[in-house]
Enzyme design. Sequence first.
Site, PDB file in Angstrom:
ATOM      1  N   SER A  63      -7.677   9.917 -16.022  1.00  0.00           N
ATOM      2  CA  SER A  63      -8.783   9.600 -16.950  1.00  0.00           C
ATOM      3  C   SER A  63      -9.284  10.873 -17.605  1.00  0.00           C
ATOM      4  O   SER A  63      -9.203  11.961 -17.011  1.00  0.00           O
ATOM      5  CB  SER A  63      -9.941   8.961 -16.187  1.00  0.00           C
ATOM      6  OG  SER A  63     -11.055   8.761 -17.044  1.00  0.00           O
ATOM      7  N   TYR A 102     -16.261   9.180  -8.545  1.00  0.00           N
ATOM      8  CA  TYR A 102     -15.186   8.606  -9.371  1.00  0.00           C
ATOM      9  C   TYR A 102     -14.516   9.697 -10.203  1.00  0.00           C
ATOM     10  O   TYR A 102     -13.286   9.803 -10.233  1.00  0.00           O
ATOM     11  CB  TYR A 102     -15.732   7.515 -10.295  1.00  0.00           C
ATOM     12  CG  TYR A 102     -14.695   7.064 -11.303  1.00  0.00           C
ATOM     13  CD1 TYR A 102     -13.624   6.276 -10.906  1.00  0.00           C
ATOM     14  CD2 TYR A 102     -14.749   7.469 -12.641  1.00  0.00           C
ATOM     15  CE1 TYR A 102     -12.634   5.891 -11.801  1.00  0.00           C
ATOM     16  CE2 TYR A 102     -13.772   7.089 -13.547  1.00  0.00           C
ATOM     17  CZ  TYR A 102     -12.719   6.297 -13.119  1.00  0.00           C
ATOM     18  OH  TYR A 102     -11.738   5.935 -14.007  1.00  0.00           O
TER      19      TYR A 102
END
Length: 262
Positions: A139, A152
């Site tokens: 990501s 995260y």
Amino acid sequence: MTSDTRPLAIVTGASSGIGYELAKCCAEQGFDLLIAADQPAIHEAAQKFRALGAAVEAIAVDLATLEGVDQLYAAAKGRPVEALLANAGHGLGHAFLNQDFNTVRHMIDTNITGTIYLIQKVGKDMRTRHQGRILITGSVAGFMPGSFQAVYSGTKAFLNSFSFALRNELKDTNITVTCLMPGATETAFFARADMLDTKVGQEEKDDPADVAKAGFEAMMKGEGDVVTGWQNKLQTTMANVTPSDMLAERHRKIAEPGSGEK
Ligand SMILES: NC(=O)c1ccc[n+]([C@@H]2O[C@H](COP(=O)([O-])OP(=O)(O)OC[C@H]3O[C@@H](n4cnc5c(N)ncnc54)[C@H](OP(=O)(O)O)[C@@H]3O)[C@@H](O)[C@H]2O)c1
């Protein structure tokens, strides 16, 4: 799985969002599928991929556990895996000290432990066959300290880094490793992470079909990474030259609970 002429792709997290679209790309481009997710909805997705002509095996397992990954691996029944798309993952919003630690741990175990355990199992077989493609969904979140999404973002920094390291280790083989680095994408991700009251949760996002197509194509070309969209490309370039405390402050503005309009 009955077809033995089409190559096999394993896609994790294929029941929704980016993983669903990645599996669809695979089916449309001639792969059979072994797909996995945690919930029974994976079987509905399997029906849709069968309609595209793929032989599909679907398995509902918790990929945060080594047992779940073992079950997925066993479901391939020794059939060679041409492509592994390690995509399953989830996020978690809110301040770290307010997060439920069991959920934190489940996220780490899904995004990191289960992911690299599966990659190691399938990767060893690819090494024996001198062939294979691995796509890891990292990501753009991995480029910056993600205030109010702190763990995260750390898991995605791990995956972005791991992907390039593994790629380098395998550079003299016919196994390629590609990291798909999406920006904010329109999926169930933000609802599941309890971030719908945040700016990033409410803003317009990328189309998961576009993100997956770019990832699939990069994997087929054997590229190292793919960041979709000029805004995400700019964000990752700037992140490399911006102080970390400034990046963390910027992330606070989009991810702090209540930072959205509604
Ligand atoms: N959406 C974004 O903005 C964005 C941006 C960058 C990266 N990503 C990454 O993209 C990947 C896919 O997310 P998405 O946005 O497509 O979200 P999504 O629609 O919520 O899809 C997540 C998928 O992963 C599966 N999954 C999650 N935890 C699992 C577990 N423990 N065991 C088995 N399956 C599990 C889910 O299945 P169940 O529903 O059955 O649990 C679902 O199929 C994730 O790795 C995420 O971190 C997303």
